[in-house]
Design an enzyme around this catalytic site. Structure first.
Site, PDB file in Angstrom:
ATOM      1  N   ARG A  92       0.833  -1.202   0.000  1.00  0.00           N
ATOM      2  CA  ARG A  92       0.000   0.000   0.000  1.00  0.00           C
ATOM      3  C   ARG A  92       0.871   1.256   0.000  1.00  0.00           C
ATOM      4  O   ARG A  92       0.389   2.346  -0.312  1.00  0.00           O
ATOM      5  CB  ARG A  92      -0.942   0.002   1.199  1.00  0.00           C
ATOM      6  CG  ARG A  92      -1.979  -1.108   1.150  1.00  0.00           C
ATOM      7  CD  ARG A  92      -2.904  -1.051   2.356  1.00  0.00           C
ATOM      8  NE  ARG A  92      -3.824  -2.169   2.342  1.00  0.00           N
ATOM      9  CZ  ARG A  92      -4.980  -2.203   1.672  1.00  0.00           C
ATOM     10  NH1 ARG A  92      -5.335  -1.151   0.946  1.00  0.00           N
ATOM     11  NH2 ARG A  92      -5.766  -3.250   1.721  1.00  0.00           N
ATOM     12  N   HIS A  93       2.130   1.095   0.368  1.00  0.00           N
ATOM     13  CA  HIS A  93       3.081   2.208   0.315  1.00  0.00           C
ATOM     14  C   HIS A  93       3.659   2.250  -1.095  1.00  0.00           C
ATOM     15  O   HIS A  93       4.480   1.421  -1.473  1.00  0.00           O
ATOM     16  CB  HIS A  93       4.177   2.002   1.363  1.00  0.00           C
ATOM     17  CG  HIS A  93       3.654   2.007   2.762  1.00  0.00           C
ATOM     18  ND1 HIS A  93       3.639   3.135   3.545  1.00  0.00           N
ATOM     19  CD2 HIS A  93       3.092   1.022   3.513  1.00  0.00           C
ATOM     20  CE1 HIS A  93       3.098   2.855   4.718  1.00  0.00           C
ATOM     21  NE2 HIS A  93       2.761   1.580   4.730  1.00  0.00           N
ATOM     22  N   GLU A 102       8.923 -12.469  -5.199  1.00  0.00           N
ATOM     23  CA  GLU A 102       8.934 -13.872  -5.625  1.00  0.00           C
ATOM     24  C   GLU A 102       7.623 -14.211  -6.339  1.00  0.00           C
ATOM     25  O   GLU A 102       6.550 -13.801  -5.905  1.00  0.00           O
ATOM     26  CB  GLU A 102       9.099 -14.721  -4.366  1.00  0.00           C
ATOM     27  CG  GLU A 102       9.064 -16.197  -4.537  1.00  0.00           C
ATOM     28  CD  GLU A 102       9.235 -16.912  -3.202  1.00  0.00           C
ATOM     29  OE1 GLU A 102       9.118 -18.148  -3.204  1.00  0.00           O
ATOM     30  OE2 GLU A 102       9.480 -16.251  -2.172  1.00  0.00           O
ATOM     31  N   ARG A 200       3.732   2.314  10.449  1.00  0.00           N
ATOM     32  CA  ARG A 200       3.852   0.875  10.684  1.00  0.00           C
ATOM     33  C   ARG A 200       4.651   0.505  11.928  1.00  0.00           C
ATOM     34  O   ARG A 200       4.982  -0.673  12.119  1.00  0.00           O
ATOM     35  CB  ARG A 200       4.476   0.208   9.455  1.00  0.00           C
ATOM     36  CG  ARG A 200       3.712   0.422   8.164  1.00  0.00           C
ATOM     37  CD  ARG A 200       2.284  -0.093   8.237  1.00  0.00           C
ATOM     38  NE  ARG A 200       1.588   0.089   6.962  1.00  0.00           N
ATOM     39  CZ  ARG A 200       0.344  -0.277   6.722  1.00  0.00           C
ATOM     40  NH1 ARG A 200      -0.368  -0.851   7.696  1.00  0.00           N
ATOM     41  NH2 ARG A 200      -0.217  -0.068   5.540  1.00  0.00           N
TER      42      ARG A 200
END
Length: 246
Positions: A92-93, A102, A200
């Site tokens: 979202r950043h 991956e 965060r």
């Protein structure tokens, strides 16, 4: 053609995350020459040879008054291994970040899964917007571990069964849970990282409280520790000014 799945892959379980700084071009002096070009023009190149400690007041001023662009002229690339649900939040950043993750289409995914450790608080109390997490009981901890591990094993067996039958990886992966570990490279600058950390991580110096999920906070704490060593004056100014990105 789908590759034959490996028969010796057994599920393993982790309660930690991996964060490694693999490449960087980041120093406090980067902030100074970028800022001083506004008033010094070509003479701002002299900052490349100076000790940034002499100009920590300028760094603090830029942080305090939220002059943000000088904090963008640097780069850090991290290798991160964490559960998929962490990456769902991480990506979202978008501004100031680049990602390569991956692929479950191009390789067989390894059976490494997340199970909370004993220190992970399991019980949420309160209402949306006003809640806390508290310790779980021993019974809740045992239940969580057992149910998660059983579910992971069943999901990975189903994944392997489909691969063995020739089903494409991109289809078979649909049965795998968000507790599966993935890996990626994430590249950012100091400004974008500060914005990430402000949202965060929880910190006693933060002006604006944040309530991140613990697992992404674990990633953030490891990234923060690496950044603090690269740009100590910028990091100190970030904390002094309430951990708000400029």
């Amino acid at each position: 053609m789908t590759d034959t799945p490996a028969d010796d892959l057994k599920p393993s379980f982790r309660s930690d995350v991996t964060v490694e700084l693999v490449k960087h071009s980041a120093a406090d002096s980067d902030v100074l020459w970028a800022a001083r070009v506004s008033t010094a023009g070509e003479q701002s190149l002299d900052e490349l040879k100076k000790d940034p400690e002499r100009s920590k007041g300028l760094i603090n001023y830029l942080m305090r008054d939220r002059h943000g662009s000088p904090f963008e002229h640097n780069s850090m690339t991290f290798f991160i291994s964490a559960p998929i649900f962490v990456f769902r939040e991480f990506m979202r950043h978008r501004v100031g970040w680049s990602y390569n993750e991956e692929s479950g289409r191009y390789r067989e995914l390894e059976p490494v899964f997340y199970v909370p450790g004993e220190s992970r608080k399991l019980v949420q109390e309160g209402r949306p917007g006003k809640y806390v997490f508290v310790e779980g009981t021993q019974a809740q901890q045992e239940l969580t571990g057992r149910v998660m591990e059983d579910s992971y094993r069943q999901a990975y067996e189903a994944y392997q069964e489909m691969l063995a039958a020739g089903v494409a990886r991109e289809v078979a992966r649909a049965v795998l849970p968000v507790g599966l570990f993935s890996s990626m490279y994430a590249t950012c600058n100091a400004r974008s990282l500060m914005h990430f950390l402000g949202l965060r991580t929880q910190h006693e110096l933060a002006k604006v409280p944040s309530f991140p999920q613990r697992e992404i906070e674990m990633v953030g704490e490891k990234m923060e520790a690496e950044w603090a060593k690269l740009m100590p004056l910028t990091y100190a100014a970030f904390n002094t000014n309430g951990r708000v990105a400029p």
